[in-house]
Write an enzyme that holds these catalytic residues in place. Structure first.
Site, PDB file in Angstrom:
ATOM      1  N   SER A 143     -56.797 -77.198  52.423  1.00  0.00           N
ATOM      2  CA  SER A 143     -57.295 -77.638  51.119  1.00  0.00           C
ATOM      3  C   SER A 143     -56.276 -78.586  50.502  1.00  0.00           C
ATOM      4  O   SER A 143     -55.217 -78.834  51.093  1.00  0.00           O
ATOM      5  CB  SER A 143     -57.500 -76.433  50.201  1.00  0.00           C
ATOM      6  OG  SER A 143     -56.234 -75.955  49.785  1.00  0.00           O
ATOM      7  N   LYS A 144     -56.619 -79.070  49.322  1.00  0.00           N
ATOM      8  CA  LYS A 144     -55.740 -80.045  48.655  1.00  0.00           C
ATOM      9  C   LYS A 144     -54.317 -79.519  48.467  1.00  0.00           C
ATOM     10  O   LYS A 144     -53.380 -80.300  48.402  1.00  0.00           O
ATOM     11  CB  LYS A 144     -56.334 -80.414  47.297  1.00  0.00           C
ATOM     12  CG  LYS A 144     -57.549 -81.316  47.444  1.00  0.00           C
ATOM     13  CD  LYS A 144     -57.852 -82.045  46.154  1.00  0.00           C
ATOM     14  CE  LYS A 144     -59.029 -82.974  46.338  1.00  0.00           C
ATOM     15  NZ  LYS A 144     -60.220 -82.522  45.634  1.00  0.00           N
ATOM     16  N   ARG A 145     -54.191 -78.187  48.387  1.00  0.00           N
ATOM     17  CA  ARG A 145     -52.850 -77.620  48.226  1.00  0.00           C
ATOM     18  C   ARG A 145     -51.941 -78.030  49.381  1.00  0.00           C
ATOM     19  O   ARG A 145     -50.731 -78.039  49.250  1.00  0.00           O
ATOM     20  CB  ARG A 145     -52.920 -76.080  48.246  1.00  0.00           C
ATOM     21  CG  ARG A 145     -53.450 -75.452  46.994  1.00  0.00           C
ATOM     22  CD  ARG A 145     -53.421 -73.941  47.126  1.00  0.00           C
ATOM     23  NE  ARG A 145     -54.216 -73.458  48.248  1.00  0.00           N
ATOM     24  CZ  ARG A 145     -53.739 -72.833  49.298  1.00  0.00           C
ATOM     25  NH1 ARG A 145     -52.462 -72.591  49.408  1.00  0.00           N
ATOM     26  NH2 ARG A 145     -54.552 -72.417  50.268  1.00  0.00           N
ATOM     27  N   HIS A 146     -52.522 -78.312  50.523  1.00  0.00           N
ATOM     28  CA  HIS A 146     -51.726 -78.638  51.700  1.00  0.00           C
ATOM     29  C   HIS A 146     -51.358 -80.124  51.773  1.00  0.00           C
ATOM     30  O   HIS A 146     -50.753 -80.553  52.737  1.00  0.00           O
ATOM     31  CB  HIS A 146     -52.486 -78.241  52.975  1.00  0.00           C
ATOM     32  CG  HIS A 146     -52.739 -76.769  53.073  1.00  0.00           C
ATOM     33  ND1 HIS A 146     -53.962 -76.222  52.816  1.00  0.00           N
ATOM     34  CD2 HIS A 146     -51.910 -75.754  53.393  1.00  0.00           C
ATOM     35  CE1 HIS A 146     -53.888 -74.905  52.989  1.00  0.00           C
ATOM     36  NE2 HIS A 146     -52.657 -74.598  53.327  1.00  0.00           N
ATOM     37  N   GLY A 147     -51.754 -80.894  50.779  1.00  0.00           N
ATOM     38  CA  GLY A 147     -51.460 -82.333  50.814  1.00  0.00           C
ATOM     39  C   GLY A 147     -52.754 -83.111  50.948  1.00  0.00           C
ATOM     40  O   GLY A 147     -53.824 -82.610  50.592  1.00  0.00           O
TER      41      GLY A 147
END
Ligand code: GLU
Length: 519
Positions: free
Chosen positions: A284-288
């Site tokens: 997800s966006k948390r991963h970049g």
């Protein structure tokens, strides 16, 4: 019956193309190319609250940026075309004379239209068939009631499922309520039995009875929902293989029920493995960066991204890491799709991108670096192209992304450089002045006698002169020279840099470093 493979990518246009979506495009496209089949792009835009034409355009741009062509799909409309733009409730574009999805020779391909919002009359026909045959029924339960029922189920720890309240409503009563202005949804009567799928990736997948309740096929107002449209379209468009992400398995059971009800043949399903982040949670966006667009902006090459994505859930028989597209096409097959989740490793992607920057034809990759240089204020478009290519060739080995090009190209573009910290130390060393001084003399002499142009061989001869004059060699010779010429302690070979800069600019640089303590 034609045995040609027909696969599709069917995005819901709600934003940029996600890397997971890009992998789905890649696998479908590779499978079509591998088998000599057709690759179809279908826009699944019946969720009108979330779908936009802008998102559709962005997704198509990303698909094209990745280098995928599609055999059938919505066309980019030429101005003044006949197609009606969706706006509010006016999105229905009946396909008129078209024979309910039968192949023909319409714009976009033989199974046009390829945008679901333009196929509403087709879905309406099949929805009516479900209703008339008693396989679906109108449901008058309000959102509030459904929310309450869902909350109650959650409290009891059971999976929320529609309880079938409106199944009991007679046709007469339903007609009366509709006439009175109520707007029902239409629910499909989900059979209560086990479903078994022979998935090309996952093997036998068993869906127990009661896994899903009666599900909505038409929203109130008549707009059809994904699971229903998808089945109708995959059938009418003669899709033979559905390659999509594992997240869709819960949709698949609903879709199997619809295939069964209509008496249609199931396509082959291949549910590809989940893509996880480094922490093994769903990417997800948390991963970049997760959108293809973002990778393009950050200077990744489509070739590298494709190569990287191909290895998320698939592997080459030789376990090669770097594969050309032709190799991927030749080797791709469903049997090598892996059901174990794959981990998205951004470090590996960067490495792979660097490999492609090094390996692509120089003129091509230099051209792709130009927008990055321009954006950073380096007027690369104005440079002599042959010079730019030679310069780029000296730095590309050290790049991981094209976004790193401006910094690396400063060695050529900035004569007013500040010394890096390590370089300052070198400049303070005892032997620096002798080497830099001899270099200054050598360059001045060259400029006097031969002018600005300086060849690799001439520079090497000059360097020999500096060596003799300063009485230094090895690192004690090269490091001060590098610092005086570039302000850095690392970088491309000086024998490549100096001819690109010319004697005049080199001399100016060396004089400046020698003259100013503060540099
Ligand atoms: N529109 C669906 C999505 O974007 C497509 C799923 C499918 O391939 O059937 O997730």
């Amino acid at each position: 019956m034609s045995s040609q493979v027909r696969v599709r990518f069917a995005p819901s246009p709600t934003g940029y193309l996600h890397v997971g979506g890009a992998r789905t495009v890649l696998f479908n496209w590779l499978y079509a190319k591998h088998t000599g089949g057709k690759f179809i792009l279908r826009i699944e835009d019946t969720d009108q609250d979330r779908s936009t034409r802008d998102a559709e355009r962005m997704q198509i741009e990303d698909i094209k940026w990745l280098g995928f062509d599609y055999d059938e799909g919505p066309e980019v409309e030429p101005s003044g075309s006949q197609t009606v733009e969706p706006s509010g409730s006016q999105t229905v574009v009946p396909s008129g004379s078209q024979k309910r999805g039968a192949p023909g020779s319409q714009k976009g391909g033989p199974y046009a239209p390829y945008r679901q919002s333009e196929r509403l009359d087709i879905y309406a026909t099949y929805a009516k068939e479900l209703l008339d045959s008693g396989r679906a029924y109108p449901c008058f339960c309000s959102d509030e009631i459904l929310d309450e029922k869902r909350a109650a189920a959650m409290r009891l720890g059971t999976v929320p499922q529609y309880d079938g309240t409106c199944r009991k409503i007679t046709r007469e009563e339903a007609a009366r309520r509709v006439a009175a202005g109520e707007k029902p949804t239409m629910r499909f009567k989900a059979p209560v039995r086990e479903y078994k799928l022979q998935d090309a990736v996952r093997g036998a997948v068993v869906f127990p009875p009661n896994m899903v309740g009666d599900f909505v096929v038409l929203r109130s107002g008549g707009m059809p929902v994904y699971n229903f449209c998808c089945v109708v379209d995959d059938h009418l468009m003669e899709i033979t293989h559905v390659l999509r992400a594992e997240e869709h398995l819960s949709n698949t059971v609903r879709q199997m029920m619809l295939y069964e009800t209509f008496g249609w043949k199931l396509p082959v399903f291949a549910h590809c493995s989940l893509i996880l982040g480094q922490d093994r949670t769903k990417l997800s966006k948390r991963h970049g960066a997760t959108s293809v667009h973002q990778y393009a902006e950050e200077g990744y090459l489509p070739e590298a991204l494709k190569n990287f994505l191909a290895l998320l859930g698939w592997s080459s028989p030789e376990h090669k890491e770097i594969l050309t597209l032709d190799e991927m096409i030749a080797q791709f097959g469903l049997e090598r799709l892996n059901k174990a989740p794959s981990v998205f490793d951004p470090v590996k992607l960067k490495w792979m991108n660097g490999q492609y920057i090094k390996a692509l034809p120089l003129a091509d990759v230099t051209g792709r670096a130009i927008p990055f240089l321009e954006r950073a204020g380096i007027p690369a478009k104005d440079f002599d192209r042959a010079w730019l290519e030679r310069a780029f060739d000296t730095i590309r080995g050290g790049l991981e992304t094209l976004a790193g090009a401006p910094k690396a190209m400063e060695i050529f573009s900035n004569d007013e450089f500040a010394l890096e910290e390590e370089a300052r130390k070198v400049r303070k060393e005892a032997g620096f002045a002798a080497v830099a001084g001899a270099l200054r003399e050598g360059l001045a002499k060259h400029e006097d006698e031969k002018g600005d142009a300086i060849s690799e061989a001439e520079f090497q001869a000059l360097q020999e002169g500096v060596k003799t004059a300063s009485g230094t060699k090895g690192k004690a010779l090269f490091m001060p020279m590098r610092v005086a010429l570039t302000g850095q302690t690392h970088g491309p070979e000086l024998k490549l840099v100096v001819p690109l800069l010319g004697a005049k600019r080199c001399l100016k640089r060396v004089k400046r470093v020698l003259a100013h303590d503060s540099v």
